[in-house]
Write an enzyme that holds these catalytic residues in place. Structure first.
Site, PDB file in Angstrom:
ATOM      1  CD  GLU A  87     -20.005   5.955   4.358  1.00 40.74           C
ATOM      2  OE1 GLU A  87     -19.870   5.179   5.315  1.00 40.74           O
ATOM      3  OE2 GLU A  87     -20.914   5.847   3.525  1.00 40.74           O
ATOM      4  CG  ASP A 102      -2.230   0.711   0.950  1.00 40.33           C
ATOM      5  OD1 ASP A 102      -2.257   1.567   0.048  1.00 40.33           O
ATOM      6  OD2 ASP A 102      -3.218   0.435   1.648  1.00 40.33           O
TER       7      ASP A 102
END
Length: 880
Positions: free
Chosen positions: A625, A272
């Protein structure tokens, strides 16, 4: 995904077919001979590279090696629910909505469309010499982490809370992305984030997720194993966090033992973005970048999203790892490039001939509509409120999500050509016969208004000339004389993957806009820019909003980076300047504001009182979110949620409108479970639409007015409150998810209503199962209503005598079936010994003998309101 730790000024090109431009001395090189075995070609190329050249190819921005005819390539591209951040593309429902379809074939079709568009766009970019971020063929999708807790902001990217459902859907999505050619990959699918990763977002760079082997092997690994073994995923992304004290991108257990040894994974592992730096900077497991890089490579992380692997040269020379160890990782990366056809003549690679016309094609638009329709879940329908009559004279459509197209997309999205909001969809459905009354009604949340384009009526260039004056530059620093100038009524441009004019470079231009803002009333305003560019907003010479490159490279989605609260006076002139610099992908800039509004709720109540029925469009947005966000409002924290309730302003709006006594339908747009407890008791009908993508409005209108019979099912549990959950940072399974939750949820996993009714009968299966056996489960399903519709038949196994730590029930099969009125079909499921295996604390698989109930129906067994059709059950005894 992903936190970028570098700043991009010039993005690197992508390898395309090398045969047209390789140096003369390389023309006879074995690696360029497509008739030789793949491994020989990889070894030949690897042997020609210096240590420094090898290291350069192990980061997501891999530079050219001219002497070998290797062009630059950027490995980072996205395709979660459509080709993302690369201009115009078909935008399907967000992943959680795709999961709500409970439809393997439909998900495969969606993924096939995404990979078709990715291939077409990649070759179109390359033909223009565009080889930038988000323009390659290695897609960092799907996200198959378990949505173990509804507070996780990135749960919208997943397929829900169940490892079986997630794994089954992942297989189809991966196959659709990678294609079915025996030699070449259409694109590379990347399963992420391996393996025990699901928040909290604000802590992800230093968090240590702790579990025992039982939870690891039963909950956190099964979907990854299925995605690799059955789906054939050729790439895997390791996570930011630690797992049981070890960095996920430096874990011998996860990457060497489980992934390579146990699952025989032959693809490559990518970190990542920033995760290798985290090993020393935040986890403090190493002292510097060279140590972190060496640890990651030796553990099996082949590609670094970031720049820490620059220190691999130093690490090799210092003896931290050998060049042979480095070669193992690089060979995996080179093998992927060969399998994508990057070193072969174009006429050998079938996917290079996919035409650009597939992008946003009518076929894909229809598929986006079908996916949105299939994803919608009908949660409540008292007294058959739905479908609404098309003969109603007045309908009120109210809510902060009712008419904003960005609300439809979720995160990691592309740019749709013609998004349809719920208001637009209802208007299209009803035409001129019905009056549509609209009102915003409330803010999204406290301190989070709904932004709209600053209207032309308050923008003035001079006292006699309205609008803005724009200057366009064929450079990225606003320097020199503009190429041309233009007057514009308001600032709302979206050039997608085009330039403002044909004589401009679509990835290398800049624009400035100037005007004066003249408010028409006193009050507090919020002013900002929604953008995908490097954009700055100036008010009276002061910089008030800045969206720099590093932010855009991190997320890439059109969004508001920052807005500023301003007390403005009516009639005064405020000088506005906006600058935007574009270097890749699509270019969107919109000057937006939230003007002072009085009595929004009362306006909504007034129009609701006039209407024959009210549609309330509420919920969340990807502004609230998502991934590592700056959200400061009650109920939210850094992209995650601290409450499951709707934000307070929306709750109050629902109550006020319901008090009118008019029929009320609540439509929810969101990416995670909502505790709509009051609405469940008082509102007539509730529809869950997720982030439905570009066709949202049409799909919602089709369901509301009966032109589509809903059959979506929840891929997550809707709880009553966060009080129903253990601590968010507790990764041990105790009471969370339907498999362990002992209370009655608001809406259970697998739940969803329909306008049809179905009946199950004649369940047939053996009474006993011995170790090593498999068997079929047959059941009859009948549509007992007068309406054709889809049914999602679900098979669960439940231990009769539940033991501590054992799931209460587990999904082991599902089928989405369409039946005409009165039609009956026999469904067949297959179960095997593996479905009854559990893991002990040592991580060893064990067949658990004893009695089980095998249940088949329209939802979970033994859960209140879990099924809208009967469940049939039979006992099965497992004999070791």
């Amino acid at each position: 995904m992903n936190r970028v730790i570098f700043f991009v000024c010039t993005i690197l090109p992508v390898i395309v077919s090398c045969t047209s431009h390789e140096p003369d001395k390389a023309k006879t090189a074995d690696y360029l001979n497509p008739n030789l075995p793949l491994e020989h070609r990889v070894d030949d190329l690897l042997a020609r590279m210096t240590l420094e050249e090898k290291v350069s190819q192990m980061m997501n921005q891999s530079p050219a090696i001219p002497r070998l005819g290797i062009e630059e390539y950027n490995w980072w591209s996205e395709g979660l629910h459509g080709v993302a951040r690369a201009g115009i593309a078909t935008v399907f429902p967000q992943a959680i909505g795709l999961a709500a379809m409970w439809d393997r074939q439909a998900l495969y079709d969606v993924a096939t469309a995404i990979s078709d568009e990715a291939r077409a766009k990649h070759h179109a970019f390359a033909a223009k010499g565009k080889r930038n971020l988000y323009q390659g063929l290695t897609l960092w999708s799907p996200n198959i982490n378990l949505f173990r807790d509804p507070r996780w902001g990135r749960g919208q990217e997943t397929y829900g809370e169940d490892p079986y459902l997630t794994g089954e859907l992942a297989v189809q999505f991966i196959r659709g992305l990678q294609g079915d050619d025996p030699r070449y990959l259409k694109t590379v699918a990347t399963v992420k984030h391996f393996a025990v990763h699901s928040g909290p977002e604000p802590q992800r760079h230093h968090f240590n997720a702790v579990t025992g082997n039982k939870d690891l092997y039963e909950s956190y690994l099964p979907m990854f194993e299925k995605g690799i073994k059955q789906g054939g995923a050729y790439s895997l992304m390791c996570a930011y966090n630690r797992y049981n004290g070890k960095a996920a991108c430096g874990s011998d257990l996860l990457l060497r033992d489980v992934l390579r040894r146990d699952w025989d994974f032959s693809g490559f592992v990518v970190s990542d973005c920033g995760a290798i730096e985290d090993i020393h900077a935040h986890h403090k497991l190493t002292e510097n970048g060279a140590q972190s890089a060496a640890l990651a490579v030796k553990s099996g992380t082949d590609l670094n999203c970031g720049k820490v692997y620059q220190s691999l040269t130093e690490a090799v020379k210092a003896g931290m790892l050998t060049e042979e160890q480095l070669d193992i990782s690089l060979a995996r990366l080179l093998r992927a490039r060969f399998k994508l056809g990057m070193f072969d003549p174009a006429d050998m690679v079938p996917y290079q001939h996919i035409p650009y016309s597939v992008v946003d094609s009518e076929k894909h638009r229809q598929l986006a509509l079908q996916a949105a329709q299939k994803s919608i879940v009908l949660l409540k329908n008292d007294k058959q409120t739905l479908p609404l009559s098309k003969e109603l004279k007045k309908i009120a459509v109210i809510g902060p999500n009712a008419d904003e197209w960005l609300m439809l997309l979720g995160n990691y999205n592309g740019v749709p050509a013609a998004p349809v909001t719920p208001v637009a969809g209802i208007k299209q459905k009803l035409g001129q016969n019905t009056q549509i009354l609209t009102a915003q009604g409330s803010d999204l949340a406290e301190g989070i208004p709904v932004f709209s384009t600053v209207p032309a009526g308050v923008l003035q260039q001079t006292s006699t000339k309205a609008g803005l004056h724009a200057r366009f530059f064929n450079n990225i620093d606003l320097s020199g004389q503009p190429l041309f100038e233009q007057d514009m009524p308001q600032l709302a441009v979206n050039w997608r993957d085009r330039a403002p004019r044909s004589d401009m470079d679509d990835d290398h231009f800049s624009v400035s806009w100037e005007t004066e803002l003249v408010p028409q009333k006193d009050g507090e305003y919020q002013l900002g820019v929604i953008t995908t560019c490097n954009t700055q907003l100036w008010l009276d010479g002061k910089l008030i909003a800045d969206t720099p490159y590093h932010f855009r490279n991190e997320y890439g989605d059109p969004r508001l980076r920052k807005s500023t609260r301003l007390a403005l006076k009516a009639g005064l002139h405020y000088k506005i300047k906006v600058t935007a610099i574009e270097t890749y992908a699509d270019a969107q800039v919109e000057l937006v504001w939230a003007p002072p509004q009085q009595s929004m709720q009362q306006q909504a109540v007034d129009i609701a009182s006039q209407a024959d029925a009210v549609v309330l469009v509420m919920g969340l947005t990807a502004r609230m979110e998502g991934e590592e966000m700056e959200v400061k409002t009650p109920g939210f924290n850094g992209g995650d949620r601290t409450s499951l309730a709707l934000p307070y302003p929306q709750q109050e709006l629902i109550k006020a409108v319901s008090a009118t006594g008019k029929p009320v339908v609540l439509v929810l747009l969101n990416g995670s479970a909502l505790a709509v407890n009051w609405a469940d008791k008082h509102v007539n009908a509730i529809v869950e639409a997720w982030y439905p993508g570009q066709a949202a409005g049409q799909a919602i209108a089709d369901v509301l007015f009966g032109d589509y019979n809903p059959a979506g099912r929840l891929p997550v549990t809707f709880y009553h409150s966060v009080k129903d959950l253990p601590g968010f940072d507790d990764y041990h399974f105790s009471t969370q998810t339907y498999r362990y939750f002992t209370q009655q949820p608001l809406y259970p996993f697998g739940y969803g209503l329909s306008y049809s009714q179905f009946a199950y009968s004649e369940l047939n299966l053996p009474r006993q199962l011995k170790a090593g056996q498999s068997f079929e489960v047959k059941v009859k399903l009948k549509n007992t209503s007068a309406i054709a519709g889809d049914e999602v038949a679900q098979l669960y196994i439940s231990p009769v005598l539940h033991q501590t730590g054992q799931p209460l029930r587990s999904l082991k099969g599902f089928q989405r079936i369409r039946l005409q009125p009165g039609e009956q079909q026999t469904l067949t499921f297959t179960l095997s010994e593996r479905d009854f295996v559990q893991y002990n604390p040592q991580g060893e698989a064990q067949l658990v003998s004893g009695d089980y109930l095998i249940s088949v129906g329209g939802g979970q067994p033994d859960v209140l309101r879990a099924t809208r059709s009967n469940v049939v059950q039979q006992r099965l005894t497992i004999i070791e």
